[in-house]
Design a protein around this motif. Structure first.
Motif, short mmCIF file in Angstrom:
data_model
loop_
_atom_site.label_atom_id
_atom_site.label_comp_id
_atom_site.label_asym_id
_atom_site.label_seq_id
_atom_site.Cartn_x
_atom_site.Cartn_y
_atom_site.Cartn_z
N THR A 141 46.82 34.19 47.19
CA THR A 141 46.88 32.49 47.83
C THR A 141 47.70 32.36 47.50
N PRO A 145 43.67 32.76 41.24
CA PRO A 145 42.07 31.91 42.03
C PRO A 145 41.22 32.12 40.65
N ALA A 268 41.86 28.80 45.99
CA ALA A 268 42.42 29.48 45.92
C ALA A 268 41.09 30.50 45.76
N GLU A 271 40.30 30.58 49.40
CA GLU A 271 41.51 31.40 50.65
C GLU A 271 40.64 33.33 50.74
#
Length: 416
Positions: A141, A145, A268, A271
């Motif tokens: 990402t 995240p 993130a 994603e």
């Protein structure tokens, strides 16, 4: 080679970062940077509460207004509020995670108390493969995240939901922030309230109120924003320090800074969700919601004796009494200790990875902290999770295939 020489440059030479909340305008005469957003001036609490109700309802409506079924986390106050709002606009599947063999108590009881015509409740049983730090291939990402340490559980739970999923991430930052309001209480002469709040906040977290009161007296909002157990990590080296964007010494600025950092990491997560075909949304990160929260004075929007008072005051009439009176949120701390024990060799290996090579952590001290966590000792999970997430993310980025580029030329336009 020194650790300093191994560190990546903070930014390219001659390139300056545009401060958050500002716009960059490029013209033939050059570039200019000017603010486009500033925190609203706090006013009457009742007005801010009404504004929050409108903003959060709108944030959910734009994501569910088409009437397509959506799924939500159905657990704490934040996610339950989103579930109630989403159900007003169409069918909703609420998913509640619970440990294997546990069929009652905690979030399960709160989920069962929510009965809505278009709500379908679904439980998600957590097994050993869903434990924190379970080995799972993490997609690359743009930045680390939030859910790197929970990707085994997070991905499976998302797969159990629908194509559009709402999460309550961000609610804790907005409605249960660090006690930065103590400095403003002192500044406005509300000393008794400051002493009471500091004592109650410290008691709940089993820390001394003395540092909080000292920081409040010095109006050190930055220190208050990082207070609490686990705020410091002895395994971090001085090289981990970085130049933060300057912020005013106000509770509002601290809240914006906190939510901005959380939103970057939450992006993130979107994603990660997209990598398995799920459209993930975080309504609490909407700008209109933040504006509404900041429209209340800091000491009005938080409380040391009520749980998330501003959210409950804004939307509590839509929740069952059991949810309005809730005083705590569910915790999976036991599963974190279990996860560390089950994955200790894997975690120890991470101590000698990219972060250590960059001189950002002291591997020996981090290994010692992980061993203590495996034994069940009180653990600063926030910093453990941050270190693991950064290391895992760096490995995922290194292992990701390089992008391929294709040259494509377009014939130049001819001006008539």
């Amino acid at each position: 080679m020194t650790s300093e020489s191994r560190r990546p440059a903070p930014r390219s030479p001659g390139v300056h970062r545009v401060p958050p909340g500002h716009r960059l305008v490029l013209t033939r005469r050059g570039a200019s940077v000017s603010p486009w957003w500033s925190a609203p001036t706090p006013g009457h609490y009742e007005v801010a509460v009404a504004r929050l109700r409108t903003a959060l309802t709108g944030a959910v409506r734009v994501r569910t207004g088409a009437g397509e079924p959506v799924s939500t986390d159905l657990a704490g106050t934040d996610s339950t509020t989103l579930t109630v709002l989403a159900e007003r606009f169409g069918p909703v599947t609420g998913i509640t995670a619970h440990p294997r063999g546990v069929t009652a108590g905690g979030d399960l009881d709160f989920a069962r108390a929510l009965i809505l015509p278009q709500l379908t409740r679904r439980t998600f049983e957590l097994t050993d493969r869903h434990l924190p730090f379970a080995e799972a291939e993490l997609p690359a990402t743009d930045q680390p995240p939030l859910s790197a340490h929970l990707w085994g559980m997070f991905s499976a739970q998302l797969a159990a939901g629908l194509g559009v999923h709402l999460t309550g991430d961000g609610g804790d930052h907005l409605f249960q922030p660090a006690p930065t309001h103590l400095a403003e209480l002192v500044a406005h002469g509300r000393l008794l309230r400051a002493v009471r709040d500091a004592g109650q906040w410290a008691r709940a977290r089993r820390i001394s109120p003395v540092p909080l009161l000292r920081q409040a007296a010095g109006r050190d909002v930055t220190a208050l924003a990082t207070s609490g157990p686990g705020a410091a990590a002895p395994w971090l080296t001085p090289d981990t320090a970085y130049d933060r964007d300057p912020v005013d010494r106000t509770a509002a600025a601290a809240l914006v800074d906190s939510l901005r950092a959380a939103a970057r990491h939450a992006h993130a997560d979107t994603e990660l969700a997209a990598s398995i075909g799920v459209e993930l949304h975080n309504p609490y990160h909407d700008a209109a919601v933040l504006d509404a929260v900041l429209a209340a004075r800091s000491w009005d929007r938080v409380s040391s004796i009520r749980y998330k008072p501003m959210l409950v005051d804004a939307l509590g009439d839509l929740l069952p009494a059991r949810h309005r009176d809730r005083t705590t949120k569910g915790t999976f701390e036991t599963s974190f200790h279990t996860g560390v024990r089950a994955r200790l060799p894997h975690l120890i290996d991470h101590c000698d990875g990219r972060l250590a090579a960059l001189g950002l952590i002291r591997p020996d001290q981090l290994r010692a902290a992980l061993h203590r966590a495996a034994l069940g000792a009180r653990t600063p999970w926030r910093t453990i999770v941050a270190a693991y997430g950064a290391e895992t993310w760096l490995r995922a980025v290194d292992d990701a295939p390089a992008p391929s580029w294709t040259a494509h030329t377009t014939p130049a336009r001819t001006t008539p």
